[in-house]
Design an enzyme around this catalytic site. Structure first.
Site, short mmCIF file in Angstrom:
data_model
loop_
_atom_site.label_atom_id
_atom_site.label_comp_id
_atom_site.label_asym_id
_atom_site.label_seq_id
_atom_site.Cartn_x
_atom_site.Cartn_y
_atom_site.Cartn_z
N ARG A 199 1.84 14.60 -5.14
CA ARG A 199 0.81 15.39 -5.82
C ARG A 199 1.48 16.61 -6.43
O ARG A 199 2.19 17.35 -5.74
CB ARG A 199 -0.27 15.86 -4.86
CG ARG A 199 -1.06 17.02 -5.45
CD ARG A 199 -2.28 17.39 -4.73
NE ARG A 199 -3.29 16.36 -4.91
CZ ARG A 199 -4.59 16.58 -4.74
NH1 ARG A 199 -5.03 17.75 -4.38
NH2 ARG A 199 -5.46 15.59 -4.91
N HIS A 240 -5.38 11.17 -12.08
CA HIS A 240 -5.70 11.17 -10.64
C HIS A 240 -6.16 9.75 -10.25
O HIS A 240 -7.33 9.55 -9.88
CB HIS A 240 -6.78 12.22 -10.35
CG HIS A 240 -6.93 12.56 -8.90
ND1 HIS A 240 -6.11 12.05 -7.91
CD2 HIS A 240 -7.83 13.36 -8.25
CE1 HIS A 240 -6.49 12.53 -6.74
NE2 HIS A 240 -7.52 13.32 -6.92
N GLN A 248 -8.05 8.68 -6.87
CA GLN A 248 -9.44 9.13 -6.80
C GLN A 248 -10.38 8.08 -7.38
O GLN A 248 -11.45 7.80 -6.83
CB GLN A 248 -9.58 10.45 -7.59
CG GLN A 248 -10.99 10.96 -7.70
CD GLN A 248 -11.56 11.42 -6.37
OE1 GLN A 248 -10.91 12.17 -5.64
NE2 GLN A 248 -12.75 10.98 -6.02
N ASP A 268 -16.49 17.40 -12.11
CA ASP A 268 -15.30 17.91 -11.42
C ASP A 268 -15.30 19.42 -11.65
O ASP A 268 -16.10 19.94 -12.46
CB ASP A 268 -14.05 17.24 -12.04
CG ASP A 268 -12.74 17.66 -11.37
OD1 ASP A 268 -12.79 18.28 -10.29
OD2 ASP A 268 -11.67 17.36 -11.93
N CYS A 290 -15.43 14.43 -7.34
CA CYS A 290 -14.20 14.15 -6.57
C CYS A 290 -14.01 15.14 -5.43
O CYS A 290 -13.32 14.83 -4.45
CB CYS A 290 -13.00 14.15 -7.51
SG CYS A 290 -12.82 15.69 -8.42
N ARG A 341 -11.72 7.69 -0.14
CA ARG A 341 -10.34 8.02 -0.51
C ARG A 341 -9.38 7.41 0.52
O ARG A 341 -8.31 6.92 0.18
CB ARG A 341 -10.13 9.54 -0.54
CG ARG A 341 -10.91 10.32 -1.59
CD ARG A 341 -10.55 9.91 -2.99
NE ARG A 341 -9.12 9.90 -3.20
CZ ARG A 341 -8.34 10.99 -3.36
NH1 ARG A 341 -8.87 12.19 -3.36
NH2 ARG A 341 -7.02 10.88 -3.54
#
Ligand code: CP
Ligand code: NVA
Length: 334
Positions: free
Chosen positions: A111, A138, A141, A234, A277, A316
């Site tokens: 990440r 991402h 996700q 988001d 998310c 996740r």
């Protein structure tokens, strides 16, 4: 008996296009199987003695903990490494770090900031590498998002996802392509200043066309969400963009997801979900919102029956586990 496509063995995930549409759906199927297996109390050993390095340049609650527990649940180990912990990019290049860690670990989840970093880790480490968020994408996700939608609607057919907010961030880019690959209609509601990058949009449009759906961009959120089954948002300011906070809040205020916007879908009494998310600025209880109050979503929507954000966040873990298992578990040894 768990099933997944053998083609997923040893594979890296850089962005949604790293897998074919069929492979992506196979991963989501495997995640659903692993979720049911865990719910039945089974902690297996599909990742027995496998070791995964978790390199994090940015903060994380979900991705970090999902990865850690995904591997532990199946008998493996994960090591959490931040930049100050290792020489990464400071005294040692990404290329050399990749070559060192690739000799020690079975896989690497990254990440951070630059997409090039995760691509270089994959190029030079010789082991599967997974993108746990970069400035551009991402993908892990979106696997969880698609699983959550499928769980709620029974399938991904005849579904429209409307993303409302910063239309060109990492989540929006990957969600647009994930929907296109899954045959889900995607609508992006965002001001002109934040329209998706032309190249990313064109690529998603082509995949969507192939799958019989479309991708559309609106600057009017009320018009854009009409007919949507999922409203998704988001944060307005992604990690690394903190200097743009004031300007973004001003620009995106009209794009807040509230009950009026939920009603504007026309589906308030039908098939309708709210997804995010996370983390989300929906109340006064964070350092950012103590003064401003809710930003991208109101508390009323966040806490409503439409909101499946905690199922989404649990997913996740199941989807990351599916990635680890499919890439690292040698089925001939089962
Ligand atoms: N959604 C997500 O990636 O959360 P974290 O930043 O907590 O990992
Ligand atoms: N767009 C957000 C996603 C956080 C999970 C960010 O990059 O900060």
């Amino acid at each position: 008996m768990l099933t997944w496509m053998p083609e997923l063995y040893n594979r890296s995930l850089m962005r949604m296009t790293s897998f074919t549409d069929e492979e992506m759906m196979s991963l989501i199927d495997l995640a659903a199987q692993l979720k049911a297996r865990r719910a039945a109390g089974i902690r297996g050993d599909l990742l027995h003695r496998k070791n995964v390095a978790l390199i994090f340049e940015k903060s994380s609650t979900r991705t970090r903990n999902s990865s850690l527990i995904a591997i532990r649940d199946e008998g493996g180990n994960a090591e959490y490494l931040t930049r100050p912990d290792i020489h990464f990019g400071k005294k040692e290049s990404v290329k050399d770090t990749a070559r060192v860690l690739g000799r020690i670990y079975d896989g690497i989840l990254f990440r951070g900031f630059a997409q090039k970093t995760v691509e270089d880790l994959a190029k030079y480490s010789g082991v599967p590498v997974w993108n746990g968020l970069t400035d551009d994408y991402h993908p892990t996700q979106i696997l969880a998002d698609l699983l959550t939608i499928r769980e709620n609607f029974g399938s991904l057919e005849n579904c429209t996802v409307a993303y409302v907010g910063d239309g060109r961030n990492n989540v929006a880019n990957s969600l647009m392509m994930g929907c296109a690959k899954a045959g889900v209609r995607y609508v992006c509601c965002t001001p002109k200043e934040l329209w998706p990058d032309e190249r990313v949009l064109a690529e998603a449009e082509e995949v969507a066309r192939r799958n019989g759906v479309d991708v559309r961009v609106f600057d009017d959120p009320v018009k854009g969400v009409k007919g949507a089954n999922v409203l998704y948002t988001d944060v307005w300011v992604s990690m690394g963009e903190e200097s743009k906070t004031a300007e973004r809040i001003k620009l995106l205020r009209p794009y807040q997801i509230n009950m009026d916007l939920m009603r504007a879908t026309g589906n308030i009494d039908g098939r309708l979900l709210f997804l995010h998310c996370l983390p989300a600025f929906h109340d006064h209880e964070t350092d950012v919102t103590r003064e401003s109050g809710a930003l991208e979503v109101t508390d009323e929507v966040f806490e409503s029956k439409y909101s499946k954000v905690f199922d989404e966040s649990e997913n996740r873990m199941h989807t990351i586990k599916a990635l680890f298992v499919s890439a690292l578990c040698d089925r001939s040894a089962l």
